[in-house]
Design a protein around this motif. Sequence first.
Motif, PDB file in Angstrom:
ATOM      1  N   HIS A  45       0.830  -1.203   0.000  1.00 28.02           N
ATOM      2  CA  HIS A  45       0.000   0.000   0.000  1.00 28.02           C
ATOM      3  C   HIS A  45       0.867   1.256   0.000  1.00 28.02           C
ATOM      4  CE1 HIS A  45      -3.495   2.515   1.047  1.00 28.02           C
ATOM      5  NE2 HIS A  45      -2.710   3.104   1.943  1.00 28.02           N
ATOM      6  N   LEU A  46       0.468   2.237  -0.813  1.00 26.39           N
ATOM      7  CA  LEU A  46       1.110   3.546  -0.852  1.00 26.39           C
ATOM      8  C   LEU A  46       0.057   4.620  -0.609  1.00 26.39           C
ATOM      9  CD1 LEU A  46       3.391   3.191  -4.023  1.00 26.39           C
ATOM     10  CD2 LEU A  46       4.141   3.122  -1.635  1.00 26.39           C
ATOM     11  N   SER A  47       0.453   5.670   0.089  1.00 27.07           N
ATOM     12  CA  SER A  47      -0.454   6.796   0.333  1.00 27.07           C
ATOM     13  C   SER A  47       0.384   8.030   0.638  1.00 27.07           C
ATOM     14  CB  SER A  47      -1.412   6.477   1.488  1.00 27.07           C
ATOM     15  OG  SER A  47      -0.692   6.231   2.681  1.00 27.07           O
ATOM     16  N   TYR A  48      -0.285   9.144   0.983  1.00 24.27           N
ATOM     17  CA  TYR A  48       0.376  10.368   1.431  1.00 24.27           C
ATOM     18  C   TYR A  48       1.551  10.748   0.501  1.00 24.27           C
ATOM     19  CZ  TYR A  48       1.505  13.814   5.111  1.00 24.27           C
ATOM     20  OH  TYR A  48       1.710  14.970   5.844  1.00 24.27           O
ATOM     21  N   PRO A  49       1.245  11.050  -0.779  1.00 20.91           N
ATOM     22  CA  PRO A  49       2.314  11.299  -1.765  1.00 20.91           C
ATOM     23  C   PRO A  49       2.938  12.687  -1.639  1.00 20.91           C
ATOM     24  CG  PRO A  49       0.181  11.591  -2.781  1.00 20.91           C
ATOM     25  CD  PRO A  49      -0.092  11.122  -1.375  1.00 20.91           C
ATOM     26  N   GLN A  50       3.764  12.857  -0.625  1.00 22.00           N
ATOM     27  CA  GLN A  50       4.431  14.133  -0.394  1.00 22.00           C
ATOM     28  C   GLN A  50       5.456  14.373  -1.504  1.00 22.00           C
ATOM     29  OE1 GLN A  50       6.934  16.309   3.219  1.00 22.00           O
ATOM     30  NE2 GLN A  50       6.601  14.124   3.216  1.00 22.00           N
ATOM     31  N   VAL A  51       5.174  15.330  -2.367  1.00 18.80           N
ATOM     32  CA  VAL A  51       6.004  15.592  -3.539  1.00 18.80           C
ATOM     33  C   VAL A  51       6.617  16.978  -3.401  1.00 18.80           C
ATOM     34  CG1 VAL A  51       4.005  16.441  -4.851  1.00 18.80           C
ATOM     35  CG2 VAL A  51       6.018  15.605  -6.071  1.00 18.80           C
ATOM     36  N   PHE A  52       7.880  17.103  -3.800  1.00 17.15           N
ATOM     37  CA  PHE A  52       8.579  18.374  -3.606  1.00 17.15           C
ATOM     38  C   PHE A  52       9.740  18.476  -4.590  1.00 17.15           C
ATOM     39  CE2 PHE A  52      10.341  15.145  -0.864  1.00 17.15           C
ATOM     40  CZ  PHE A  52      11.713  15.298  -0.960  1.00 17.15           C
ATOM     41  N   ALA A  53      10.176  19.712  -4.826  1.00 18.70           N
ATOM     42  CA  ALA A  53      11.299  19.987  -5.719  1.00 18.70           C
ATOM     43  C   ALA A  53      12.515  20.363  -4.894  1.00 18.70           C
ATOM     44  CB  ALA A  53      10.943  21.113  -6.676  1.00 18.70           C
ATOM     45  N   ARG A  54      13.669  19.881  -5.354  1.00 19.62           N
ATOM     46  CA  ARG A  54      14.922  20.254  -4.700  1.00 19.62           C
ATOM     47  C   ARG A  54      16.078  20.064  -5.663  1.00 19.62           C
ATOM     48  NH1 ARG A  54      19.274  18.856  -1.638  1.00 19.62           N
ATOM     49  NH2 ARG A  54      19.749  20.363   0.027  1.00 19.62           N
ATOM     50  N   SER A  55      16.925  21.101  -5.749  1.00 21.90           N
ATOM     51  CA  SER A  55      18.134  21.058  -6.586  1.00 21.90           C
ATOM     52  C   SER A  55      17.809  20.683  -8.024  1.00 21.90           C
ATOM     53  CB  SER A  55      19.163  20.081  -5.996  1.00 21.90           C
ATOM     54  OG  SER A  55      19.509  20.451  -4.668  1.00 21.90           O
ATOM     55  N   GLY A  56      16.693  21.210  -8.536  1.00 23.11           N
ATOM     56  CA  GLY A  56      16.338  20.997  -9.935  1.00 23.11           C
ATOM     57  C   GLY A  56      15.682  19.667 -10.228  1.00 23.11           C
ATOM     58  N   GLU A  57      15.437  18.851  -9.204  1.00 21.76           N
ATOM     59  CA  GLU A  57      14.788  17.560  -9.403  1.00 21.76           C
ATOM     60  C   GLU A  57      13.508  17.485  -8.568  1.00 21.76           C
ATOM     61  OE1 GLU A  57      17.642  14.122 -10.550  1.00 21.76           O
ATOM     62  OE2 GLU A  57      18.371  14.931  -8.640  1.00 21.76           O
ATOM     63  N   ILE A  58      12.635  16.534  -8.927  1.00 20.52           N
ATOM     64  CA  ILE A  58      11.377  16.330  -8.213  1.00 20.52           C
ATOM     65  C   ILE A  58      11.453  15.004  -7.479  1.00 20.52           C
ATOM     66  CG2 ILE A  58       8.870  16.238  -8.371  1.00 20.52           C
ATOM     67  CD1 ILE A  58      10.008  18.872  -9.294  1.00 20.52           C
ATOM     68  N   PHE A  59      11.087  15.036  -6.203  1.00 18.52           N
ATOM     69  CA  PHE A  59      11.123  13.848  -5.350  1.00 18.52           C
ATOM     70  C   PHE A  59       9.748  13.601  -4.731  1.00 18.52           C
ATOM     71  CE2 PHE A  59      15.448  15.543  -5.313  1.00 18.52           C
ATOM     72  CZ  PHE A  59      16.212  14.414  -5.573  1.00 18.52           C
ATOM     73  N   MET A  60       9.581  12.401  -4.230  1.00 17.83           N
ATOM     74  CA  MET A  60       8.367  12.047  -3.512  1.00 17.83           C
ATOM     75  C   MET A  60       8.716  11.097  -2.377  1.00 17.83           C
ATOM     76  SD  MET A  60       4.984   9.887  -4.695  1.00 17.83           S
ATOM     77  CE  MET A  60       5.004  10.557  -6.336  1.00 17.83           C
ATOM     78  N   ILE A  61       8.079  11.322  -1.219  1.00 14.79           N
ATOM     79  CA  ILE A  61       8.212  10.396  -0.092  1.00 14.79           C
ATOM     80  C   ILE A  61       6.805   9.959   0.292  1.00 14.79           C
ATOM     81  CG2 ILE A  61       9.108  10.005   2.233  1.00 14.79           C
ATOM     82  CD1 ILE A  61      11.010  12.306   1.869  1.00 14.79           C
ATOM     83  N   PRO A  62       6.297   8.904  -0.325  1.00 17.08           N
ATOM     84  CA  PRO A  62       4.972   8.419   0.058  1.00 17.08           C
ATOM     85  C   PRO A  62       5.046   7.546   1.305  1.00 17.08           C
ATOM     86  CG  PRO A  62       5.838   7.081  -1.717  1.00 17.08           C
ATOM     87  CD  PRO A  62       6.875   8.133  -1.429  1.00 17.08           C
TER      88      PRO A  62
END
Length: 373
Positions: free
Chosen positions: A192-209
């Motif tokens: 199961h995946l949820s809470y898709p915290q997405v953010f930009a940093r140093s020119g790249e896009i990351f996610m910590i679900p």
Amino acid sequence: MTEMLASGRLPELTARLDGVAVARARPMISDRLWLSRTSNDLLAGAISLIAQCVARFSAGKLAPIIESPAPPLQKGGFIRHYLPFFGRGMVDRAVQKLRRGRRPFYWQVAYRLIDGPGVAETGRLDGKPFTVLADDGQRFYADPFVLERDGRHFLFVEEFPYATGRGVISVAELDTDGTFGVPKVVLEEAHHLSYPQVFARSGEIFMIPESATARELVLYRAVQFPDRWVRDTVLMTNRDFNDATLLESDGRFWLLGTERFGHGSASDTMAVYSAPALRGPWAAHALNAVAVDHSATRPGGAFIRQEGSLLLPVQNGSRAYGGGLGLMRLDRLDDFDIRFELPRPIDPGPAWARAGIHTLNRAGRVEVVDSAG
């Protein structure tokens, strides 16, 4: 305990050292009707409270607190108070099940485009009405996060198909007419995946679900935004860490969320981890478990910067999971101490006619919320 539950009060545990109150816990009660489940939640909360006291004693932070006066117990015992409460509860659950139909449970995401102050500033669900993100009845959407990139807005959600019983991460882009279309799946795992915290940093896009059911926390990186994601770094393993919310402050990275220790609620015990870099290594804070509280520990969205302060949306589980949200100002966060002010509840309003909200996020003009249907 039966009289307390029947009267609508929730248990509060107090730890004492030499007769002096030094710590307090308000465990999340997942099911108030069944006494065995309530007892399990209370026992788990007591264990977390003891762990909190030990950590604070070791760090030299254990100090007396003002003890809340115990309300008087009602007379009459089990038969007079608990049995009628149990009967009403069973009827209410039957009515809710009939209303949901074939859906075992249901959440809804909503969004709006606004200029100026939003919910975080007003503390109310008023102003321009929210628009529901439509679903086909075979799934629900929850945990909305929104990211603005190159003038475009992307809405990331947990998508939960009833057929699989497992959450995936989906995304929709804001159209020129100001609406979001049907989200499409962009990240799926065997768990199961949820809470898709997405953010930009140093020119790249990351996610910590959230991936607590797999007992891991993973940093994903977009190799083709927003459609393709790869596992970049496993940040933690062997942790039941829920809704971990990222903060970068003074050159250090922090993750705040709730951690389940053994049995008990996943929504009432705050834990904090920190690292010198995004990819780690991540270390537990010396004061974990930071707090045990059903209404002031589990994040409900990304940190909000407001007039020089940092606000954390936190879920209010005093009534039920997803029953409300508050905004909690961060007063101190470092290797030695963690301090928040008490949450300021978000009041209901005509913009989103629900009993409460569960998540709050905003990017640019797009503000998003969700709640139980």
